[in-house]
Design a protein around this motif. Structure first.
Motif, mmCIF file in Angstrom:
data_model
loop_
_atom_site.group_PDB
_atom_site.id
_atom_site.type_symbol
_atom_site.label_atom_id
_atom_site.label_comp_id
_atom_site.label_asym_id
_atom_site.label_seq_id
_atom_site.Cartn_x
_atom_site.Cartn_y
_atom_site.Cartn_z
ATOM 1 N N ARG A 167 0.720 -1.356 -0.070
ATOM 2 C CA ARG A 167 0.215 0.107 0.076
ATOM 3 C C ARG A 167 0.877 1.077 -0.038
ATOM 4 O O ARG A 167 0.473 2.244 -0.582
ATOM 5 C CB ARG A 167 -0.926 -0.258 1.345
ATOM 6 N N HIS A 168 2.015 1.213 0.640
ATOM 7 C CA HIS A 168 2.741 2.538 0.679
ATOM 8 C C HIS A 168 3.341 2.620 -0.533
ATOM 9 O O HIS A 168 3.485 3.663 -1.014
ATOM 10 C CB HIS A 168 4.038 2.206 1.717
ATOM 11 N N LEU A 169 3.970 1.516 -1.306
ATOM 12 C CA LEU A 169 4.462 1.706 -2.900
ATOM 13 C C LEU A 169 3.180 2.214 -3.623
ATOM 14 O O LEU A 169 3.455 3.336 -4.566
ATOM 15 C CB LEU A 169 4.903 0.452 -3.346
ATOM 16 N N ALA A 171 0.948 4.129 -2.587
ATOM 17 C CA ALA A 171 0.313 5.467 -2.401
ATOM 18 C C ALA A 171 1.512 6.584 -2.791
ATOM 19 O O ALA A 171 1.286 7.565 -3.116
ATOM 20 C CB ALA A 171 0.241 5.611 -0.888
ATOM 21 N N ARG A 172 2.764 5.997 -2.904
ATOM 22 C CA ARG A 172 3.688 6.913 -3.428
ATOM 23 C C ARG A 172 3.883 7.093 -4.862
ATOM 24 O O ARG A 172 4.728 7.621 -5.596
ATOM 25 C CB ARG A 172 4.990 6.346 -2.981
ATOM 26 N N GLY A 173 2.877 6.250 -5.653
ATOM 27 C CA GLY A 173 2.610 6.642 -7.082
ATOM 28 C C GLY A 173 3.127 5.090 -8.058
ATOM 29 O O GLY A 173 3.061 5.318 -9.079
ATOM 30 N N SER A 174 3.678 4.227 -7.475
ATOM 31 C CA SER A 174 4.110 3.043 -8.235
ATOM 32 C C SER A 174 2.712 2.383 -8.613
ATOM 33 O O SER A 174 1.755 2.007 -7.855
ATOM 34 C CB SER A 174 4.536 2.066 -7.158
#
Length: 248
Positions: A167-169, A171-174
């Motif tokens: 989810r972090h990736l 959220a960072r646009g990946s």
């Protein structure tokens, strides 16, 4: 030259065999002078107690078996070092068994450790179908793996970690994150969580597994190939989201 025996130590120190045994096992009251005489005789003769015989008498070997997939993997190398240090602080020694991801070898090590009467086993392998743990008549603790009902396990929350990381990736646009892992199977909760998150977003999961026993140089080359190939790929095709949204 014959190996010195307990009787030889007793004769050199001028004491009984029982007294020598009490010094070796630190049992009962003995004067400092008597202990010094026995220890001096031990040093002079180069006497070494028979560890197996002592374990049969005291039912304690002072050894703990540690079974891992491969010490070449940095995680397991650090894990073994931490286990050895902790055991040493408590008067135990580790008997390392590197099974190289081989289920047959793991089973052989399990039998060997029991035959040598170790005081317990710590296992962190990921082979499937290894029998014997259920029948083992000694304490066993598993690290990051469920091996048998009733065997305690120490592990992190891999599923939660997989969800958070994926989810972090996103959220960072990946839009096309890949997962690189040692093994990819139904028991890999991080990989399962990664797939669930991507599929819930209509993205295609891509998991690459290198294997614990893969040498570091080969592993590095594999990872570089996967990463360079990933950079040339277009973002994953978006699919209709699954009903129910992201898995929790």
């Amino acid at each position: 030259m014959a190996r010195p025996k307990l009787q030889d130590v007793a004769a050199r120190a001028g004491v009984s065999v029982t007294t020598v045994s009490r010094v070796l096992n630190n049992r009962g009251y003995l004067s400092d002078e008597l202990r010094a005489r026995v220890n001096a005789a031990i040093a002079e003769l180069g006497y070494r107690p028979d560890g197996i015989a002592r374990s049969l008498i005291g039912r304690k070997s002072g050894l703990v078996g540690v079974i891992v997939p491969s010490v070449a993997d940095p995680f397991f190398g650090e894990l073994v070092a931490a286990i050895e240090n902790t055991l040493a602080d408590r008067g135990y020694k580790a008997l390392l068994c590197d099974c190289q991801e081989n289920a047959e070898r793991e089973g052989e090590y399990l039998e060997l450790l029991q035959a040598n009467r170790v005081d317990g086993i710590i296992t962190s392998t990921h082979n499937r179908g290894v029998s014997g743990y259920e029948r083992a008549e000694l304490p066993i603790v598993a690290v990051d793996r469920r091996i048998a009902p009733g065997v305690p396990m120490v592990r992190g929350d891999n599923r939660a970690g997989g969800l958070l990381a994926t989810r972090h990736l996103l959220a960072r646009g990946s839009r096309a994150p890949i997962m690189i892992t040692a093994t990819d199977h139904a028991g890999n909760d991080r990989a399962t969580a990664y797939r669930e998150v991507l599929e819930s977003e209509g993205l295609t999961p891509r998991v690459h597994a290198y294997g614990y026993a893969t040498p570091i140089d080969e592993r590095r080359a594999m990872v570089e190939t996967w990463l360079s190939g990933r950079r040339r790929l277009r973002p994953a095709r978006r699919l209709p989201p699954r009903r129910g949204g992201a898995a929790g």
